[in-house]
Design an enzyme around this catalytic site. Structure first.
Site, PDB file in Angstrom:
ATOM      1  CE1 TYR A   1     -18.482  18.662   5.113  1.00 10.37           C
ATOM      2  CE2 TYR A   1     -16.686  19.893   5.710  1.00 10.37           C
ATOM      3  CZ  TYR A   1     -18.099  19.701   5.793  1.00 10.37           C
ATOM      4  OH  TYR A   1     -18.944  20.875   5.939  1.00 10.37           O
TER       5      TYR A   1
ATOM      6  CE  LYS B   1     -31.387  15.870  -3.370  1.00 11.06           C
ATOM      7  NZ  LYS B   1     -32.738  16.808  -3.408  1.00 11.06           N
TER       8      LYS B   1
ATOM      9  CG  ASP C   1     -34.734  18.560  -1.274  1.00 12.99           C
ATOM     10  OD1 ASP C   1     -34.624  17.689  -0.441  1.00 12.99           O
ATOM     11  OD2 ASP C   1     -35.098  18.795  -2.449  1.00 12.99           O
TER      12      ASP C   1
ATOM     13  CG  ASP D   1     -20.737  22.546   8.171  1.00 13.38           C
ATOM     14  OD1 ASP D   1     -20.878  23.229   8.922  1.00 13.38           O
ATOM     15  OD2 ASP D   1     -19.968  22.672   7.115  1.00 13.38           O
TER      16      ASP D   1
ATOM     17  CG  ASP E   1     -23.823  27.265  10.473  1.00 10.87           C
ATOM     18  OD1 ASP E   1     -23.317  26.619  11.431  1.00 10.87           O
ATOM     19  OD2 ASP E   1     -23.287  28.287   9.582  1.00 10.87           O
TER      20      ASP E   1
HETATM   21  P1  ATP Z   1     -15.221  31.716   8.811  1.00 11.31           P
HETATM   22  O1  ATP Z   1     -14.764  32.133   7.672  1.00 11.31           O
HETATM   23  O2  ATP Z   1     -14.385  31.641   9.789  1.00 11.31           O
HETATM   24  O3  ATP Z   1     -16.372  30.521   8.631  1.00 11.31           O
HETATM   25  P2  ATP Z   1     -17.775  33.473   8.571  1.00 11.31           P
HETATM   26  O4  ATP Z   1     -17.990  34.734   9.198  1.00 11.31           O
HETATM   27  O5  ATP Z   1     -17.817  32.984   7.229  1.00 11.31           O
HETATM   28  O6  ATP Z   1     -16.177  33.152   9.215  1.00 11.31           O
HETATM   29  P3  ATP Z   1     -19.083  32.610  10.820  1.00 11.31           P
HETATM   30  O7  ATP Z   1     -18.041  32.777  11.747  1.00 11.31           O
HETATM   31  O8  ATP Z   1     -19.788  31.421  11.069  1.00 11.31           O
HETATM   32  O9  ATP Z   1     -18.604  32.301   9.391  1.00 11.31           O
HETATM   33  O10 ATP Z   1     -19.981  33.926  10.926  1.00 11.31           O
HETATM   34  C1  ATP Z   1     -21.478  33.762  10.003  1.00 11.31           C
HETATM   35  C2  ATP Z   1     -22.175  35.035  10.700  1.00 11.31           C
HETATM   36  O11 ATP Z   1     -22.620  34.738  12.200  1.00 11.31           O
HETATM   37  C3  ATP Z   1     -21.539  36.319  10.705  1.00 11.31           C
HETATM   38  O12 ATP Z   1     -22.095  37.621  10.548  1.00 11.31           O
HETATM   39  C4  ATP Z   1     -21.004  36.568  12.211  1.00 11.31           C
HETATM   40  O13 ATP Z   1     -20.632  38.046  12.679  1.00 11.31           O
HETATM   41  C5  ATP Z   1     -21.757  35.847  12.949  1.00 11.31           C
HETATM   42  N1  ATP Z   1     -21.448  35.193  14.209  1.00 11.31           N
HETATM   43  C6  ATP Z   1     -20.637  34.185  14.232  1.00 11.31           C
HETATM   44  N2  ATP Z   1     -20.361  33.811  15.629  1.00 11.31           N
HETATM   45  C7  ATP Z   1     -20.816  34.870  16.262  1.00 11.31           C
HETATM   46  C8  ATP Z   1     -20.762  35.000  17.697  1.00 11.31           C
HETATM   47  N3  ATP Z   1     -20.282  34.098  18.697  1.00 11.31           N
HETATM   48  N4  ATP Z   1     -21.424  35.982  18.036  1.00 11.31           N
HETATM   49  C9  ATP Z   1     -22.096  36.856  17.176  1.00 11.31           C
HETATM   50  N5  ATP Z   1     -22.291  36.911  15.902  1.00 11.31           N
HETATM   51  C10 ATP Z   1     -21.620  35.645  15.531  1.00 11.31           C
END
Ligand code: ATP
Length: 354
Positions: A131, A184, A217, A241, A245
């Protein structure tokens, strides 16, 4: 307990409003005496105060017992000289919130994206690594060498490895007693080599905890194939991070993923997801990630202060979340039909009736 509540960007105001209602209800039920003080950061703060975060806000947080930070549109904040500071980074760095604790587990009633049930934690180092905005006192650790060449530096320090390793074993002690080190070290031989060595050295003080390690990986393949094999996964910032996800989505949705950012003196509850601009303003965002993060903050406070009712309150929130999922009182991302605000209503109703 005084909590500073910052709704944030995108879906933040919607999910944090739901979280507010739950915190007020749990405070009433368990007599926690929660004082929720609202503040702004992100786009709203940039517009009205000229910066996404301010030193006054930091002081306010330092004088409180915890922070609930809503999702931030970090991708929009590119130029610090224009007040565009990444608020997540700002608080993690200024409050030294070195442990990013991200549980991911399957719930009855929620369609998981994997064959087996699982319950794990991704423990991510939060204050250095890849970061660029965290590694140096001022400026960043990315450099434009020529218009066509960029060098991005990663920082790994003994102190940060030691404290995150200790946190991993402390967490595993009260769980399934298994720590997996993700790295890694085949490529980042010195930095991740040191990370593994320190984790293994730390393990010696916890002889009843099983330790293994996986290259990042391969970890992705193992997480998809058999997530039930893991308990606490400890890793550096960027890997954690990404991996968290994946594990959140495997459990059903990113909208279920709570996070606690914790340091020695401060803690911040924050949903693992971002500001989700694609669904903002539609009242369909899942508020459970924010609510579960709040429960983690209450538990942290209770443990620190030796206040049993905070642990009970956190458990009640967790059990209510499970009840809502079992009874399909959830938002569309996890197969339900409720809106964000009606999920909050159902949550509070069940919580108070228990
Ligand atoms: P940012 O640019 O703020 O990181 P992002 O859309 O790139 O936003 P996320 O907000 O993590 O990244 O969203 C990734 C996916 O997960 C999107 O399709 C989003 O709609 C879905 N998502 C994220 N949080 C929720 C939530 N609380 N409820 C439903 N769907 C969600």
């Amino acid at each position: 307990m005084k909590i500073i509540v910052i709704p944030g960007d995108g879906i933040g105001p919607e999910t944090m409003a739901a979280c507010d209602e739950v915190l007020s209800a749990v405070s009433q039920k368990f007599q926690l005496g929660l004082e929720l003080e609202h503040a702004i950061a992100g786009h709203e703060s940039l517009k009205s105060l000229g910066a996404t975060v301010t030193t006054e806000l930091l002081e306010k947080v330092k004088n409180s017992d915890g922070l609930m930070l809503g999702p931030m549109a970090t991708y929009d904040f590119k130029d610090e000289s224009k007040g565009e500071i990444n608020p997540s980074m700002f608080f993690r760095k200024k409050l030294d919130l070195f442990a990013n604790i991200r549980p991911a587990k399957t719930y009855p009633g929620i369609a998981k994206r994997t064959a087996s049930d699982f319950d794990l934690i991704v423990l991510r180092e939060n204050t250095e690594g890849f970061y660029a905005d965290r590694n140096v006192e001022s400026g960043g650790s990315e450099m434009l060498i020529t218009p066509d060449v960029v060098i991005s530096l990663r920082r790994i320090t003994r102190q940060c490895c030691e404290r995150i390793a200790k946190s991993a074993f402390e967490l595993a002690k009260n769980r399934k007693k298994h720590v997996t080190i993700v790295h890694k070290a085949n490529v980042l031989k010195i930095g991740d080599g040191m990370f593994i060595d320190i984790c293994r050295e730390t393990a010696k003080a916890y002889p009843d905890i099983k330790v293994d390690d996986l290259i990042v990986d391969a970890m992705m393949a193992h997480a998809v194939r058999a997530p039930e094999k893991f308990d606490v996964i400890v890793t550096t910032n960027m890997f954690g991070d990404i991996l968290s996800d994946l594990t959140a989505e495997l459990s059903g949705s990113l909208g279920l993923a709570g996070t606690l950012n914790a340091g020695a003196h401060y803690a911040m509850g924050q949903a693992a997801h971002g500001s989700a601009p694609d669904i903002a303003g539609q009242n369909i965002a899942n508020p459970l990630s924010q609510i579960i993060s709040a429960a983690m903050l209450l538990e942290w406070h209770g443990q620190r202060k030796g206040l049993a009712q905070f642990k009970l309150a956190a458990q009640a929130i967790e059990e209510t979340a499970v009840h809502l999922m079992q009874t399909a009182q959830v938002t569309p991302d996890v197969g339900g039909h409720l809106k964000t605000d009606s999920t909050a209503l159902a949550f509070v109703k069940h919580l108070l009736s228990r």
